[in-house]
Design a protein around this motif. Structure first.
Motif, PDB file in Angstrom:
ATOM      1  N   VAL A 104       0.841  -1.203   0.000  1.00 21.28           N
ATOM      2  CA  VAL A 104       0.000   0.000   0.000  1.00 21.28           C
ATOM      3  C   VAL A 104       0.879   1.257   0.000  1.00 21.28           C
ATOM      4  CG1 VAL A 104      -1.660   1.338   1.350  1.00 21.28           C
ATOM      5  CG2 VAL A 104      -1.937  -1.131   1.150  1.00 21.28           C
ATOM      6  N   GLY A 105       1.918   1.247   0.831  1.00 22.49           N
ATOM      7  CA  GLY A 105       2.835   2.396   0.891  1.00 22.49           C
ATOM      8  C   GLY A 105       3.484   2.637  -0.459  1.00 22.49           C
ATOM      9  N   LEU A 106       3.955   1.554  -1.074  1.00 21.56           N
ATOM     10  CA  LEU A 106       4.644   1.639  -2.364  1.00 21.56           C
ATOM     11  C   LEU A 106       3.712   2.227  -3.436  1.00 21.56           C
ATOM     12  CD1 LEU A 106       7.375   0.633  -3.648  1.00 21.56           C
ATOM     13  CD2 LEU A 106       6.068  -1.305  -4.488  1.00 21.56           C
ATOM     14  N   LEU A 107       2.487   1.734  -3.462  1.00 17.89           N
ATOM     15  CA  LEU A 107       1.536   2.224  -4.466  1.00 17.89           C
ATOM     16  C   LEU A 107       1.267   3.714  -4.272  1.00 17.89           C
ATOM     17  CD1 LEU A 107      -1.119  -0.640  -4.696  1.00 17.89           C
ATOM     18  CD2 LEU A 107       0.609   0.027  -6.383  1.00 17.89           C
ATOM     19  N   LEU A 108       1.005   4.096  -3.019  1.00 17.64           N
ATOM     20  CA  LEU A 108       0.634   5.500  -2.781  1.00 17.64           C
ATOM     21  C   LEU A 108       1.782   6.459  -3.067  1.00 17.64           C
ATOM     22  CD1 LEU A 108      -1.779   5.579   0.262  1.00 17.64           C
ATOM     23  CD2 LEU A 108      -2.214   6.139  -2.090  1.00 17.64           C
ATOM     24  N   VAL A 109       3.002   6.075  -2.651  1.00 18.62           N
ATOM     25  CA  VAL A 109       4.123   7.007  -2.856  1.00 18.62           C
ATOM     26  C   VAL A 109       4.417   7.162  -4.355  1.00 18.62           C
ATOM     27  CG1 VAL A 109       6.074   5.389  -2.610  1.00 18.62           C
ATOM     28  CG2 VAL A 109       6.339   7.746  -1.905  1.00 18.62           C
ATOM     29  N   ASN A 110       4.164   6.123  -5.135  1.00 16.01           N
ATOM     30  CA  ASN A 110       4.357   6.224  -6.583  1.00 16.01           C
ATOM     31  C   ASN A 110       3.230   6.980  -7.265  1.00 16.01           C
ATOM     32  OD1 ASN A 110       6.839   4.888  -7.554  1.00 16.01           O
ATOM     33  ND2 ASN A 110       6.052   3.221  -6.306  1.00 16.01           N
ATOM     34  N   LEU A 111       2.062   6.936  -6.633  1.00 21.15           N
ATOM     35  CA  LEU A 111       0.891   7.607  -7.198  1.00 21.15           C
ATOM     36  C   LEU A 111       0.913   9.106  -6.868  1.00 21.15           C
ATOM     37  CD1 LEU A 111      -1.510   6.008  -8.554  1.00 21.15           C
ATOM     38  CD2 LEU A 111      -2.816   6.597  -6.506  1.00 21.15           C
ATOM     39  N   THR A 335       5.678   0.575  10.529  1.00 23.14           N
ATOM     40  CA  THR A 335       7.089   0.910  10.327  1.00 23.14           C
ATOM     41  C   THR A 335       7.565   0.439   8.954  1.00 23.14           C
ATOM     42  OG1 THR A 335       7.551   0.863  12.683  1.00 23.14           O
ATOM     43  CG2 THR A 335       9.416   0.434  11.226  1.00 23.14           C
ATOM     44  N   ALA A 336       7.199  -0.790   8.572  1.00 22.48           N
ATOM     45  CA  ALA A 336       7.629  -1.327   7.279  1.00 22.48           C
ATOM     46  C   ALA A 336       7.106  -0.432   6.150  1.00 22.48           C
ATOM     47  CB  ALA A 336       7.106  -2.751   7.123  1.00 22.48           C
ATOM     48  N   LEU A 337       5.844  -0.063   6.268  1.00 17.89           N
ATOM     49  CA  LEU A 337       5.208   0.808   5.269  1.00 17.89           C
ATOM     50  C   LEU A 337       5.928   2.161   5.216  1.00 17.89           C
ATOM     51  CD1 LEU A 337       1.373   1.436   5.357  1.00 17.89           C
ATOM     52  CD2 LEU A 337       2.947   3.333   5.314  1.00 17.89           C
ATOM     53  N   TYR A 338       6.200   2.706   6.404  1.00 16.77           N
ATOM     54  CA  TYR A 338       6.825   4.023   6.479  1.00 16.77           C
ATOM     55  C   TYR A 338       8.233   4.011   5.872  1.00 16.77           C
ATOM     56  CZ  TYR A 338       8.944   8.202   8.334  1.00 16.77           C
ATOM     57  OH  TYR A 338       9.617   9.385   8.429  1.00 16.77           O
ATOM     58  N   GLU A 339       8.990   2.961   6.172  1.00 20.06           N
ATOM     59  CA  GLU A 339      10.355   2.867   5.619  1.00 20.06           C
ATOM     60  C   GLU A 339      10.319   2.964   4.096  1.00 20.06           C
ATOM     61  OE1 GLU A 339      12.441  -0.637   6.877  1.00 20.06           O
ATOM     62  OE2 GLU A 339      12.050  -0.247   8.982  1.00 20.06           O
ATOM     63  N   CYS A 340       9.388   2.224   3.516  1.00 19.04           N
ATOM     64  CA  CYS A 340       9.285   2.185   2.065  1.00 19.04           C
ATOM     65  C   CYS A 340       8.913   3.569   1.505  1.00 19.04           C
ATOM     66  CB  CYS A 340       8.230   1.134   1.714  1.00 19.04           C
ATOM     67  SG  CYS A 340       8.050   0.881  -0.011  1.00 19.04           S
ATOM     68  N   VAL A 341       7.908   4.203   2.098  1.00 22.79           N
ATOM     69  CA  VAL A 341       7.479   5.526   1.619  1.00 22.79           C
ATOM     70  C   VAL A 341       8.609   6.543   1.785  1.00 22.79           C
ATOM     71  CG1 VAL A 341       5.837   7.423   1.967  1.00 22.79           C
ATOM     72  CG2 VAL A 341       5.051   5.059   2.132  1.00 22.79           C
ATOM     73  N   ALA A 342       9.281   6.522   2.945  1.00 21.52           N
ATOM     74  CA  ALA A 342      10.318   7.522   3.221  1.00 21.52           C
ATOM     75  C   ALA A 342      11.468   7.387   2.222  1.00 21.52           C
ATOM     76  CB  ALA A 342      10.830   7.363   4.654  1.00 21.52           C
ATOM     77  N   GLY A 355      13.949   2.312 -10.516  1.00 21.21           N
ATOM     78  CA  GLY A 355      13.121   1.460 -11.368  1.00 21.21           C
ATOM     79  C   GLY A 355      12.409   0.394 -10.554  1.00 21.21           C
ATOM     80  N   LEU A 356      11.723  -0.485 -11.269  1.00 21.21           N
ATOM     81  CA  LEU A 356      10.947  -1.524 -10.595  1.00 21.21           C
ATOM     82  C   LEU A 356      11.826  -2.435  -9.740  1.00 21.21           C
ATOM     83  CD1 LEU A 356       7.942  -1.321 -11.691  1.00 21.21           C
ATOM     84  CD2 LEU A 356       8.199  -3.795 -12.040  1.00 21.21           C
ATOM     85  N   GLY A 357      12.979  -2.809 -10.326  1.00 20.57           N
ATOM     86  CA  GLY A 357      13.902  -3.704  -9.618  1.00 20.57           C
ATOM     87  C   GLY A 357      14.379  -3.078  -8.324  1.00 20.57           C
ATOM     88  N   ALA A 358      14.788  -1.798  -8.427  1.00 21.16           N
ATOM     89  CA  ALA A 358      15.306  -1.102  -7.242  1.00 21.16           C
ATOM     90  C   ALA A 358      14.207  -0.966  -6.181  1.00 21.16           C
ATOM     91  CB  ALA A 358      15.827   0.267  -7.645  1.00 21.16           C
ATOM     92  N   GLN A 359      12.990  -0.690  -6.633  1.00 24.69           N
ATOM     93  CA  GLN A 359      11.890  -0.541  -5.671  1.00 24.69           C
ATOM     94  C   GLN A 359      11.562  -1.882  -5.018  1.00 24.69           C
ATOM     95  OE1 GLN A 359       8.580   1.872  -6.379  1.00 24.69           O
ATOM     96  NE2 GLN A 359       9.683   3.409  -7.532  1.00 24.69           N
ATOM     97  N   PHE A 360      11.713  -2.945  -5.793  1.00 22.87           N
ATOM     98  CA  PHE A 360      11.463  -4.271  -5.226  1.00 22.87           C
ATOM     99  C   PHE A 360      12.471  -4.562  -4.111  1.00 22.87           C
ATOM    100  CE2 PHE A 360      12.216  -8.914  -5.263  1.00 22.87           C
ATOM    101  CZ  PHE A 360      10.957  -9.313  -4.834  1.00 22.87           C
ATOM    102  N   MET A 361      13.717  -4.135  -4.343  1.00 24.03           N
ATOM    103  CA  MET A 361      14.736  -4.334  -3.308  1.00 24.03           C
ATOM    104  C   MET A 361      14.380  -3.535  -2.051  1.00 24.03           C
ATOM    105  SD  MET A 361      16.571  -6.538  -4.547  1.00 24.03           S
ATOM    106  CE  MET A 361      17.819  -6.742  -3.305  1.00 24.03           C
ATOM    107  N   VAL A 362      13.814  -2.336  -2.251  1.00 24.71           N
ATOM    108  CA  VAL A 362      13.406  -1.528  -1.090  1.00 24.71           C
ATOM    109  C   VAL A 362      12.303  -2.257  -0.309  1.00 24.71           C
ATOM    110  CG1 VAL A 362      12.334   0.653  -0.366  1.00 24.71           C
ATOM    111  CG2 VAL A 362      14.062   0.658  -2.162  1.00 24.71           C
ATOM    112  N   VAL A 363      11.372  -2.866  -1.050  1.00 27.31           N
ATOM    113  CA  VAL A 363      10.286  -3.606  -0.388  1.00 27.31           C
ATOM    114  C   VAL A 363      10.862  -4.737   0.469  1.00 27.31           C
ATOM    115  CG1 VAL A 363       8.334  -5.171  -0.811  1.00 27.31           C
ATOM    116  CG2 VAL A 363       8.540  -3.057  -2.117  1.00 27.31           C
ATOM    117  N   LEU A 364      11.793  -5.488  -0.138  1.00 25.50           N
ATOM    118  CA  LEU A 364      12.408  -6.604   0.600  1.00 25.50           C
ATOM    119  C   LEU A 364      13.137  -6.096   1.836  1.00 25.50           C
ATOM    120  CD1 LEU A 364      14.083  -9.227  -1.748  1.00 25.50           C
ATOM    121  CD2 LEU A 364      12.122  -9.474  -0.233  1.00 25.50           C
ATOM    122  N   ALA A 365      13.915  -5.022   1.612  1.00 27.66           N
ATOM    123  CA  ALA A 365      14.703  -4.474   2.727  1.00 27.66           C
ATOM    124  C   ALA A 365      13.787  -3.962   3.829  1.00 27.66           C
ATOM    125  CB  ALA A 365      15.609  -3.355   2.219  1.00 27.66           C
TER     126      ALA A 365
END
Ligand code: ASP
Length: 445
Positions: A104-111, A335-342, A355-365
């Motif tokens: 959800v965080g990832l979608l909103l920050v990209n939107l 916290t997980a959501l916030y880390e991703c958005v920040a 890019g998508l790959g880099a963002q995927f790594m952020v999600v994992l991290a």
């Protein structure tokens, strides 16, 4: 935690905001060395002092509460079998909800793209970053320096922390309770392997100790309205509003993502998987949610969370004492959501393409690091800095100063989401274990 506790806390919270706003207004008008200004400064320091005492009183309960409740709760299981199932469900639930929150965080920050202005990196926020870094206080510099000292290997250090060589040292390390929980679980499991007559005295002792801790928790919570008033006055008084105006869109993005998780995802899980009424659960958790919001610490809130989940939501001691201490330590949806958005927000501000790959790594991290983040205020900053550096985002350190400066209100909200996530796990898992009476009676909180 029955009765009117949450109303009293809410009144304390509102009065604190009112007091702080009046103090801010007045101190803006009064000359610095006037009697009035001195009075306000004195009152704010007195509040700080009382607030610190309240936090410490809550924190004081954590270690004995974790040990006694985990041991008393698990020792009542019959053998390893039940435990394996409970453990599997808990880990699965925590991973699933954290992942849902991050998405959800990832979608909103990209939107929303809060770091961009007319499609380009926001100059206003960029200047705010440089400004904040150049004028940072000594305390903030020390915090960032400590965070920078952490290596990427710290993420894996979580596995090491599960097995502390010295259990007493682990217990004294504020905020790192994982080793203590693992030890208590193993201790309790070992008890279940022995004949009942050999361990029944020990089990009673832990049970009684746990009962004592519950009474002590009640005592501390009796002064919660005052403690929370004292915690909030200095926070609102000292927080400058200018930065919040510049970062409005970022705030909206974080809060909207947290709200989706809090008001939609988790309630859906509660009703679909737990077959309970989410509203009843909100009601049951009111006191814990307000405490989490006011203290910004899921660890300090743990004693209250345990009471609300057992007394108001009706989850068994066995399930609550396994899921909640573990959840307060490793499960942090907000916290997980916030880390991703920040992280993605900063990348937008500094014009770093992800890019998508880099963002995927952020999600994992974000998923991994949120497990290791301690349940104390602003703890996720360490993880955010780590992810930014590992992703190669330029000006990461400077950006961390800005994130720190505006962290408190966001921390309050994400901590409440963290605590709510743990409590939902307890309810859903309790239900799946066939427990009767969960959220069936009228909840009080
Ligand atoms: N304050 C949060 C908690 O205690 C952790 C964080 O996100 O900084 O749950």
């Amino acid at each position: 935690m029955k009765g009117k506790a949450h109303w009293q806390i809410l009144v304390g919270l509102l009065l604190a905001v009112l007091t702080a706003v009046v103090f801010r207004e007045l101190s803006g008008r009064l000359p610095e060395d006037s009697e009035g200004a001195k009075f306000i400064a004195g009152a704010v320091s007195a509040c700080k002092f009382v607030g610190v005492i309240f936090m410490r009183a809550l924190q004081m309960l954590i270690v004995p509460l974790i040990v006694t409740s985990v041991v008393a709760g698990i020792a009542s299981l019959h053998g390893m079998e039940g435990f394996g199932r409970l453990g599997g469900k808990t880990v699965g639930f925590y991973a699933m909800t954290s992942f849902a929150a991050i998405v959800v965080g990832l979608l909103l920050v990209n939107l929303v793209k809060p770091g961009l202005e007319d499609g380009k990196p926001s100059q206003v926020i960029r200047m705010a970053i440089d400004d904040q870094a150049a004028n940072a206080t000594e305390a903030d510099k020390a915090k960032i320096a400590a965070a920078e000292g952490r290596e990427a290997s710290d993420v894996w250090g979580i596995f090491k922390r599960m097995f502390p060589p010295n259990i007493f040292k682990a217990a004294t390390d504020n905020g790192q309770m994982l080793g203590l929980i693992v030890f208590s679980i193993m201790f309790a499991l070992a008890m279940t392997r022995l004949p009942l007559k050999e361990i029944s005295t020990l089990r009673d002792v832990f049970q009684s100790l746990n009962d004592v801790m519950i009474v002590m928790t009640r005592w501390v919570m009796m002064v919660a309205p005052i403690g929370i008033y004292a915690l909030i006055v200095p926070i609102v008084f000292e927080t400058g509003l200018e930065l919040f105006q510049k970062l409005g869109l970022y705030f909206v993005t974080v809060l909207a993502a947290l709200a989706v998780h809090f008001f939609i995802t988790l309630p859906l899980i509660l009703s679909l998987m737990g077959k309970v009424n989410p509203l009843a659960h909100f009601k049951a958790m009111r006191t814990a949610l307000l405490t989490a919001f006011s203290t910004s610490s899921s660890s300090a809130t743990l004693p209250v969370t345990m009471r609300c989940v057992q007394d108001n939501a009706g989850v068994s001691k066995k399930t609550a004492s396994f899921t909640l201490p573990l959840g307060a330590t490793v499960n942090m949806d907000g916290t997980a959501l916030y880390e991703c958005v920040a992280v993605i927000f900063v990348s937008q501000v500094v014009g770093f393409e992800m890019g998508l790959g880099a963002q995927f790594m952020v999600v994992l991290a974000a998923l991994l690091t949120s497990i290791g983040v301690a349940g104390i205020p602003s703890a996720s900053l360490v993880a955010i800095l780590l992810i930014m550096k590992n992703s190669g985002i330029p000006h990461a350190t400077e950006a961390a100063f800005l994130l720190l400066a505006i962290d408190r209100p966001l921390d309050m909200c994400r901590t409440a989401v963290n605590v709510f996530g743990d409590s939902c796990a307890a309810v859903v898992i309790g239900k799946s274990e066939g427990e009767e009476g969960i959220l069936e009676e009228k909840a009080e909180g």
